[in-house]
Design an enzyme around this catalytic site. Structure first.
Site, PDB file in Angstrom:
ATOM      1  N   THR A 191       8.946  -5.008   7.548  1.00 25.05           N
ATOM      2  CA  THR A 191       9.434  -5.740   6.373  1.00 25.05           C
ATOM      3  C   THR A 191      10.461  -4.918   5.601  1.00 25.05           C
ATOM      4  OG1 THR A 191       7.646  -4.953   4.992  1.00 25.05           O
ATOM      5  CG2 THR A 191       7.280  -7.039   6.122  1.00 25.05           C
ATOM      6  N   ASP A 218      -4.355  -4.532   1.500  1.00 26.27           N
ATOM      7  CA  ASP A 218      -4.789  -5.861   1.082  1.00 26.27           C
ATOM      8  C   ASP A 218      -3.614  -6.690   0.558  1.00 26.27           C
ATOM      9  OD1 ASP A 218      -7.405  -5.288   1.738  1.00 26.27           O
ATOM     10  OD2 ASP A 218      -7.875  -4.499  -0.245  1.00 26.27           O
ATOM     11  N   ARG A 331      -3.489   6.628  -6.743  1.00 28.36           N
ATOM     12  CA  ARG A 331      -3.103   5.997  -8.008  1.00 28.36           C
ATOM     13  C   ARG A 331      -4.256   5.208  -8.614  1.00 28.36           C
ATOM     14  NH1 ARG A 331      -1.282   2.671  -3.941  1.00 28.36           N
ATOM     15  NH2 ARG A 331      -1.334   0.408  -4.230  1.00 28.36           N
TER      16      ARG A 331
HETATM   17  C1  LIG Z   1     -17.613   6.829 -11.037  1.00 22.91           C
HETATM   18  C2  LIG Z   1     -17.123   6.233  -9.789  1.00 22.91           C
HETATM   19  C3  LIG Z   1     -16.975   4.774  -9.878  1.00 22.91           C
HETATM   20  C4  LIG Z   1     -16.390   4.183  -8.638  1.00 22.91           C
HETATM   21  C5  LIG Z   1     -16.368   2.702  -8.758  1.00 22.91           C
HETATM   22  C6  LIG Z   1     -15.743   2.146  -7.567  1.00 22.91           C
HETATM   23  C7  LIG Z   1     -15.744   0.652  -7.573  1.00 22.91           C
HETATM   24  C8  LIG Z   1     -14.861   0.226  -6.473  1.00 22.91           C
HETATM   25  C9  LIG Z   1     -14.873  -1.247  -6.295  1.00 22.91           C
HETATM   26  C10 LIG Z   1     -13.699  -1.545  -5.437  1.00 22.91           C
HETATM   27  C11 LIG Z   1     -13.453  -2.989  -5.282  1.00 22.91           C
HETATM   28  C12 LIG Z   1     -12.227  -3.136  -4.464  1.00 22.91           C
HETATM   29  C13 LIG Z   1     -11.800  -4.539  -4.374  1.00 22.91           C
HETATM   30  C14 LIG Z   1     -10.542  -4.606  -3.611  1.00 22.91           C
HETATM   31  C15 LIG Z   1      -9.393  -4.706  -4.152  1.00 22.91           C
HETATM   32  C16 LIG Z   1      -8.133  -4.672  -3.340  1.00 22.91           C
HETATM   33  O1  LIG Z   1      -7.808  -5.979  -2.938  1.00 22.91           O
HETATM   34  C17 LIG Z   1      -7.035  -4.101  -4.227  1.00 22.91           C
HETATM   35  C18 LIG Z   1      -5.715  -3.979  -3.452  1.00 22.91           C
HETATM   36  O2  LIG Z   1      -5.836  -3.125  -2.377  1.00 22.91           O
HETATM   37  P1  LIG Z   1      -4.524  -2.489  -1.666  1.00 22.91           P
HETATM   38  O3  LIG Z   1      -3.951  -1.482  -2.585  1.00 22.91           O
HETATM   39  O4  LIG Z   1      -5.018  -1.904  -0.373  1.00 22.91           O
HETATM   40  O5  LIG Z   1      -3.525  -3.586  -1.427  1.00 22.91           O
HETATM   41  N1  LIG Z   1      -7.438  -2.799  -4.682  1.00 22.91           N
HETATM   42  C19 LIG Z   1      -7.669  -2.547  -5.963  1.00 22.91           C
HETATM   43  O6  LIG Z   1      -7.497  -3.360  -6.826  1.00 22.91           O
HETATM   44  C20 LIG Z   1      -8.134  -1.153  -6.266  1.00 22.91           C
HETATM   45  C21 LIG Z   1      -9.374  -1.170  -7.062  1.00 22.91           C
HETATM   46  C22 LIG Z   1      -9.835   0.258  -7.113  1.00 22.91           C
HETATM   47  C23 LIG Z   1     -10.672   0.496  -8.248  1.00 22.91           C
HETATM   48  C24 LIG Z   1     -11.008   1.938  -8.313  1.00 22.91           C
HETATM   49  C25 LIG Z   1     -11.707   2.213  -9.530  1.00 22.91           C
HETATM   50  C26 LIG Z   1     -12.026   3.652  -9.652  1.00 22.91           C
HETATM   51  C27 LIG Z   1     -12.816   3.832 -10.880  1.00 22.91           C
HETATM   52  C28 LIG Z   1     -12.998   5.237 -11.208  1.00 22.91           C
HETATM   53  C29 LIG Z   1     -13.695   5.312 -12.552  1.00 22.91           C
HETATM   54  C30 LIG Z   1     -13.922   6.703 -12.866  1.00 22.91           C
HETATM   55  C31 LIG Z   1     -14.660   6.908 -14.126  1.00 22.91           C
HETATM   56  C32 LIG Z   1     -14.810   8.387 -14.300  1.00 22.91           C
HETATM   57  C33 LIG Z   1     -15.300   8.736 -15.622  1.00 22.91           C
HETATM   58  C34 LIG Z   1     -15.310  10.204 -15.858  1.00 22.91           C
HETATM   59  N1  LIG Z   2       9.338  -3.607   2.758  1.00 17.53           N
HETATM   60  C1  LIG Z   2       8.681  -3.699   1.609  1.00 17.53           C
HETATM   61  N2  LIG Z   2       9.181  -3.138   0.479  1.00 17.53           N
HETATM   62  C2  LIG Z   2       8.508  -3.192  -0.678  1.00 17.53           C
HETATM   63  N3  LIG Z   2       7.314  -3.814  -0.837  1.00 17.53           N
HETATM   64  C3  LIG Z   2       6.774  -4.387   0.255  1.00 17.53           C
HETATM   65  C4  LIG Z   2       7.429  -4.368   1.514  1.00 17.53           C
HETATM   66  N4  LIG Z   2       6.646  -5.018   2.416  1.00 17.53           N
HETATM   67  C5  LIG Z   2       5.550  -5.450   1.732  1.00 17.53           C
HETATM   68  N5  LIG Z   2       5.627  -5.082   0.435  1.00 17.53           N
HETATM   69  C6  LIG Z   2       4.664  -5.305  -0.649  1.00 17.53           C
HETATM   70  O1  LIG Z   2       3.958  -4.094  -0.886  1.00 17.53           O
HETATM   71  C7  LIG Z   2       2.769  -4.380  -1.600  1.00 17.53           C
HETATM   72  C8  LIG Z   2       1.655  -3.433  -1.249  1.00 17.53           C
HETATM   73  O2  LIG Z   2       1.426  -3.465   0.093  1.00 17.53           O
HETATM   74  P1  LIG Z   2       0.109  -2.971   0.813  1.00 17.53           P
HETATM   75  O3  LIG Z   2       0.442  -2.937   2.257  1.00 17.53           O
HETATM   76  O4  LIG Z   2      -1.032  -3.782   0.400  1.00 17.53           O
HETATM   77  O5  LIG Z   2      -0.064  -1.469   0.316  1.00 17.53           O
HETATM   78  P2  LIG Z   2      -1.110  -0.824  -0.712  1.00 17.53           P
HETATM   79  O6  LIG Z   2      -2.456  -0.969  -0.100  1.00 17.53           O
HETATM   80  O7  LIG Z   2      -0.706   0.607  -0.809  1.00 17.53           O
HETATM   81  O8  LIG Z   2      -1.007  -1.559  -1.999  1.00 17.53           O
HETATM   82  C9  LIG Z   2       2.443  -5.821  -1.254  1.00 17.53           C
HETATM   83  O9  LIG Z   2       2.482  -6.534  -2.450  1.00 17.53           O
HETATM   84  C10 LIG Z   2       3.568  -6.280  -0.354  1.00 17.53           C
HETATM   85  O10 LIG Z   2       3.977  -7.579  -0.719  1.00 17.53           O
END
Ligand SMILES: CCCCCCCCCCCCC/C=C/[C@@H](O)[C@H](COP(=O)(O)O)NC(=O)CCCCCCCCCCCCCCC
Ligand SMILES: Nc1ncnc2c1ncn2[C@@H]1O[C@H](COP(=O)(O)OP(=O)(O)O)[C@@H](O)[C@H]1O
Ligand SMILES: [Ca+2]
Length: 565
Positions: A191, A218, A331
């Site tokens: 892409t 995701d 991040r």
């Molecule tokens: C104290 C440790 C607490 C850890 C809590 C972990 C809870 C994690 C639940 C994760 C649910 C994930 C649901 C999925 C979401 C994804 O679709 C979505 C996109 O993924 P992509 O970037 O691969 O495209 N990912 C997310 O939205 C990321 C969610 C991650 C949440 C991480 C939260 C970390 C919290 C750390 C709190 C720390 C408190 C420390 C206090 C001293």
């Molecule tokens: N070539 C590209 N340049 C910039 N963004 C892109 C490209 N291809 C896909 N994306 C976008 O990047 C975002 C994050 O992609 P993803 O593969 O889920 O990575 P991450 O798990 O790190 O968030 C998605 O919203 C997707 O639409």
């Protein structure tokens, strides 16, 4: 060494220098040693044995070792078969030029290793003559040709910027060689911009392909999902802006090669975020139906979600993390700590309709596993429920709405367990991939310490819902309205625009001293993509798409379906 053809194939061949009896029926390829390994005096031939022992990659880490010392591979888990490649250099260096090329064939197959990881292993069988070798090759290839669920042509989208920016490398080094081995042809698109894959899927000739594969996280999966569902609805003339529309299911399967930051869809459907494992699930042609939730505001379609739709904590984590994309997956941790410390809560109203027909409940301590009974039962009951509704034999659905008003740390809808490396059991451990329902988790305003206790339980075996400030419901639909919408008798559209546009959060906060919160609004985290609108409705569409996966396999296979946590 004559093959026995009736009813199955059976021959004496050699594996790693040992005479073995090899047998094949329509289900399994099995072999067992005929003599103990130490009995060198009666081996089948010195030269052959040495070649066997040294042949590349043919060590004896064989698949299912049966208690009797035999091995067995289901035909459905054979990746490919082909003539064995003999290491010519070795052949010559051993001065065996005089020996004619041995007749051997190699079977590549799936081997399960630790933690739901799969690997592709090879075993070579040596035959006494060419006819026997061809016979076996033909029989095995015929059986593989009958595995009609396997894809032959795939369309691959690679996000080169997902996760640690290794998508292209992962695909080229780990996945493409396996697709090659399995004889799968591919069209690969790297892409060039966000939504490239989504837009392309509206144009592409889908009939050419048996599956769409995304390499990324995701967010990348979400792009492909939007492209595919959108395309199918467009082709069928279904208006996706209508929240009541019965969406048309997508026949073509989606594969995910994990190369993102969270990889929760992959983790929850396969059990691990490992590119080789996912590639093997694609090659074997696995199929896992998946519920998809549509998100609307009034009569306008906003997005689809399959994993987390989260407002409050997870929305703020996402918003904060987007500024630090350069940090890669870390991040989210930084944003998580910052968001935790800022300890915001948000006021509003959550209304939902429970999934009354669902066979399970969010705290029943079951997990959705491969071939899940709860998914099967729930979708059957949902069908019956919908038929009854059409016939008018059910009471008015409007009476089923329940309402929760208050201040919330988080409002999350988990359509699947959302397991990921950060939280191996996930946001809602008993949520199901294909039950036609999502788990609505409402975390009411609480102290920092209590919220931390709740978060920590996502990482251990304790029940994260066992707190007086947390409630969880299995739902088919829900709505959320932030407080200021109600106050202003919300023309939703204009209010949201004002919030996200002209005003910043600090100003809003002073405008609403009574709310007791630092900010008036959070945003929605929709599978890792932000939603600008805050007042939304969500509805689950049962089994709208299929993935190249089979659900998480039970490592102790006593009960194939749902197992106790
Ligand atoms: C104290 C440790 C607490 C850890 C809590 C972990 C809870 C994690 C639940 C994760 C649910 C994930 C649901 C999925 C979401 C994804 O679709 C979505 C996109 O993924 P992509 O970037 O691969 O495209 N990912 C997310 O939205 C990321 C969610 C991650 C949440 C991480 C939260 C970390 C919290 C750390 C709190 C720390 C408190 C420390 C206090 C001293
Ligand atoms: N070539 C590209 N340049 C910039 N963004 C892109 C490209 N291809 C896909 N994306 C976008 O990047 C975002 C994050 O992609 P993803 O593969 O889920 O990575 P991450 O798990 O790190 O968030 C998605 O919203 C997707 O639409
Ligand atoms: Ca579900």
């Amino acid at each position: 060494m004559e093959p026995v053809m009736v009813p199955a194939l059976r021959s004496v061949l050699a594996v790693s220098g040992q005479s073995c009896e090899l047998s094949l029926d329509s289900e399994r390829l099995a072999w067992r040693e005929l003599r103990p390994r130490r009995d060198r005096s009666r081996r089948t031939g010195v030269c052959l044995t040495r070649v066997l022992q040294r042949a590349r990659g043919l060590t004896d880490s064989l698949s299912r070792q049966l208690p009797s010392g035999g091995h067995s591979i289901p035909v459905s888990e054979i990746v490919s078969v082909g003539e064995a490649e003999i290491d010519e250099t070795y052949h010559h260096s051993m001065k065996w030029e005089h020996m004619c090329k041995p007749h051997a064939f190699t079977v590549n197959y799936v081997q399960r290793v630790k933690n739901h990881r799969w690997r592709c292993k090879a075993v070579t069988f040596w035959c006494s003559d060419e006819v026997l070798c061809c016979h076996w090759l033909k029989a095995l290839n015929d059986l593989l040709d009958h595995q009609t669920c396997r894809p032959k042509h795939l369309l691959i989208y690679i996000n080169p910027y997902g996760g640690k920016k290794k998508g292209k490398q992962i695909y080229e080094k780990k996945v493409a060689p396996l697709f090659n081995l399995a004889g799968i042809s591919t069209d690969v698109i790297v892409t060039e911009f966000a939504n490239h894959a989504r837009d392309d899927l509206y144009e592409v000739n889908l009939e050419k392909y048996d599956g769409i594969v995304c390499v990324g996280g995701d967010g990348m999966f979400s792009e492909v999902l939007h492209g595919l569902i959108g395309r199918v609805q467009k082709d069928k003339d279904i208006d996706h802006d209508n929240p009541e529309a019965n969406l048309s299911p997508c026949a073509i399967r989606i594969g995910i090669i994990p190369a993102g930051s969270t990889d929760c869809v992959c983790f929850a459907t396969v059990g691990i975020n490992d590119p080789v494992t996912s590639a093997l699930h694609i090659i074997l042609g696995d199929s896992q139906p998946l519920d998809v939730c549509s998100v609307h505001r009034k009569k306008r379609f906003l997005k689809y979600t399959v994993s987390l739709l989260g407002y409050g904590f997870y929305g703020d984590v996402l918003k904060c993390s987007e500024k630090n994309r350069w940090l890669g997956p870390a991040r989210y941790d930084l944003a998580g700590i910052k968001t935790f410390l800022s300890h915001h809560c948000y006021e509003g109203t959550v209304s939902f309709q429970a999934a009354k027909w669902a066979a399970g409940s969010p705290r029943d301590l079951t997990r959705c596993m491969s071939g899940c009974d709860i998914c099967r039962q729930s979708s059957k009951q949902l069908d019956e429920h919908q038929k009854a509704q059409t016939l008018g034999s059910l009471q008015n659905e409007q009476e089923d709405w329940k309402t929760i008003k208050g201040k919330f740390m988080a409002v999350n809808a988990a359509n699947m367990c959302c397991a990921c490396p950060r939280s191996p059991k996930g946001l809602s451990p008993a949520a199901h991939l294909a039950d036609g329902a999502a788990d609505l988790i409402v975390v009411h305003k609480c102290s920092r310490l209590n919220f931390l206790r709740h978060l920590i339980r996502h990482t251990n075996k304790k029940d994260q819902f066992d707190f007086p400030f947390v409630e969880v419901h299995r739902v088919k639909t829900f709505q959320f309205t932030p407080k200021h919408f109600e106050d202003e008798d919300g023309d939703a559209e204009s209010t949201d625009l004002r919030i996200s546009g002209k005003k910043n959060f600090a100003q809003i906060c002073t405008d609403h001293p009574s709310c007791g919160c630092n900010q008036v609004n959070s945003i929605w985290n929709c599978d890792g993509e932000t939603l600008d609108q805050t007042a939304i409705e969500m509805r689950v569409h049962s089994q709208l798409v299929k993935l190249f996966a089979r659900g998480v396999e039970d490592s102790k296979p006593k009960n194939k379906c749902s197992s106790r946590i």
